[in-house]
Design an enzyme around this catalytic site. Structure first.
Site, PDB file in Angstrom:
ATOM      1  N   MET A 103       0.846  -1.201   0.000  1.00  0.00           N
ATOM      2  CA  MET A 103       0.000   0.000   0.000  1.00  0.00           C
ATOM      3  C   MET A 103       0.878   1.247   0.000  1.00  0.00           C
ATOM      4  O   MET A 103       0.806   2.096   0.884  1.00  0.00           O
ATOM      5  CB  MET A 103      -0.939  -0.004   1.207  1.00  0.00           C
ATOM      6  N   GLY A 104       1.751   1.331  -1.020  1.00  0.00           N
ATOM      7  CA  GLY A 104       2.502   2.555  -1.240  1.00  0.00           C
ATOM      8  C   GLY A 104       1.663   3.520  -2.043  1.00  0.00           C
ATOM      9  O   GLY A 104       0.425   3.471  -2.018  1.00  0.00           O
ATOM     10  N   ILE A 106       1.148   3.765  -5.317  1.00  0.00           N
ATOM     11  CA  ILE A 106       0.316   3.117  -6.339  1.00  0.00           C
ATOM     12  C   ILE A 106      -0.788   2.305  -5.692  1.00  0.00           C
ATOM     13  O   ILE A 106      -1.963   2.402  -6.072  1.00  0.00           O
ATOM     14  CB  ILE A 106       1.181   2.233  -7.256  1.00  0.00           C
ATOM     15  N   ARG A 126       4.359  -3.304   4.866  1.00  0.00           N
ATOM     16  CA  ARG A 126       5.361  -3.349   5.937  1.00  0.00           C
ATOM     17  C   ARG A 126       4.910  -2.521   7.127  1.00  0.00           C
ATOM     18  O   ARG A 126       5.089  -2.912   8.280  1.00  0.00           O
ATOM     19  CB  ARG A 126       6.712  -2.819   5.425  1.00  0.00           C
ATOM     20  N   ARG A 188       6.501  -6.442 -10.249  1.00  0.00           N
ATOM     21  CA  ARG A 188       7.593  -7.056 -10.990  1.00  0.00           C
ATOM     22  C   ARG A 188       7.312  -8.548 -11.125  1.00  0.00           C
ATOM     23  O   ARG A 188       6.730  -9.161 -10.226  1.00  0.00           O
ATOM     24  CB  ARG A 188       8.947  -6.856 -10.276  1.00  0.00           C
ATOM     25  N   GLU A 217      10.771 -10.782 -19.692  1.00  0.00           N
ATOM     26  CA  GLU A 217       9.870  -9.990 -20.529  1.00  0.00           C
ATOM     27  C   GLU A 217      10.524  -9.749 -21.891  1.00  0.00           C
ATOM     28  O   GLU A 217      11.617  -9.184 -21.920  1.00  0.00           O
ATOM     29  CB  GLU A 217       9.546  -8.644 -19.873  1.00  0.00           C
ATOM     30  N   HIS A 236       4.008  -4.830 -19.877  1.00  0.00           N
ATOM     31  CA  HIS A 236       4.616  -3.916 -18.903  1.00  0.00           C
ATOM     32  C   HIS A 236       4.328  -2.462 -19.288  1.00  0.00           C
ATOM     33  O   HIS A 236       5.232  -1.662 -19.541  1.00  0.00           O
ATOM     34  CB  HIS A 236       6.122  -4.160 -18.799  1.00  0.00           C
TER      35      HIS A 236
END
Length: 270
Positions: A103-104, A106, A126, A188, A217, A236
């Site tokens: 939950m940063g 973005i 975290r 990622r 990728e 991506h």
């Protein structure tokens, strides 16, 4: 571009005047920060500019997967289609439970968008967000990721790739998810154990996956994920809009100019 040239010790030795490496996007897992620091080279990225577009794509993947848009398009345009079957059904997003891992900036913007769909929002991070931020999007903190996985209809990954998040979602975590659940990855590819994901999808451990990132990728053309109807893969493109890519380049230039003139570097990675 695309991590080329690789910034290793050989390259750094050949560039004694190098002052700064400006990286586009949020992720810096392709850079050895300790090595760069030993050579006195500073690093910057563009973490905030990409957040809106990446959050939008996270929602787009959730909607496309739940309503089976790719399959539906193929049915609609196929020369073999004679009628649309009445029992061809998707899954509801409105009112469903969304679990956000990471939950940063973005992840929080995904939660803000999901609130408009009246979703129940769980998150694992975290550090717990403050009560005001949680209340603004109606998010509930799960200290243990297992609790989030067991309850969510959609699990969305929005974490940085670190040694701690490498293959964060593996066989055990997938088995904790509902058999009707969908995994969405906008972080990622290496955050997910892809072999375990293939097995889980083949054996109906989870229902579907929607991936903007894979490893490598692009995937090898014969990879099983490319052949599954319950998988959506995009190339991506989290930050891939004209406005955002231009702003990313402008941000990088500002950091480069500051680094070369000894001024404080915007978005310096410490």
């Amino acid at each position: 571009w695309y991590h080329k040239p690789v910034i290793d010790e050989e390259l750094l030795r050949s560039l004694p005047n190098l002052k700064i490496v400006a990286s586009s996007g949020v992720g810096i897992d392709h850079l050895d920060l300790n090595l760069l620091s030993r050579y006195g080279v500073k690093v910057s990225n563009t973490p905030f500019i990409v957040s809106n577009d990446t959050a939008d794509l996270g929602m787009a993947l959730m909607l496309a997967s739940s309503r089976r848009l790719v399959e539906g398009y193929e049915m609609a345009v196929s020369p073999d289609t004679e009628y649309f079957p009445a029992d061809w059904l998707g899954a509801e997003v409105s009112g469903a439970t969304l679990g956000i891992v990471g939950m940063g900036t973005i992840g929080y913007k995904v939660a803000n968008r999901a609130k408009a769909f009246e979703m129940k929002i769980l998150y694992h991070n975290r550090n717990q967000r403050n009560k005001e931020e949680e209340s603004a999007v109606g998010a509930i903190y799960c200290k243990k990721i297992d609790d989030l996985l067991q309850q969510s209809d959609f699990v969305l990954l929005s974490v940085n790739l670190t040694p701690q998040t490498h293959k964060l979602i593996g066989k055990r975590q997938l088995q904790l998810m509902k058999p009707t659940a969908t995994l969405i990855n906008i972080s990622r590819g290496l955050v997910v154990d892809q072999d375990a994901l293939v097995e889980a999808l083949q054996n109906h451990v989870i229902k579907a996956a929607a991936l903007d990132v894979t490893y490598p990728e692009p995937l090898p053309r014969g990879h099983p994920l490319l052949k599954m109807k319950n998988v959506i893969i995009t190339p991506h493109i989290g930050s891939a809009t004209k406005k955002t890519r231009r702003l990313m380049m402008e941000n990088m230039m500002e950091s480069i100019q500051a680094g070369l003139t000894g001024l404080p570097i915007p978005n310096e990675v410490l």
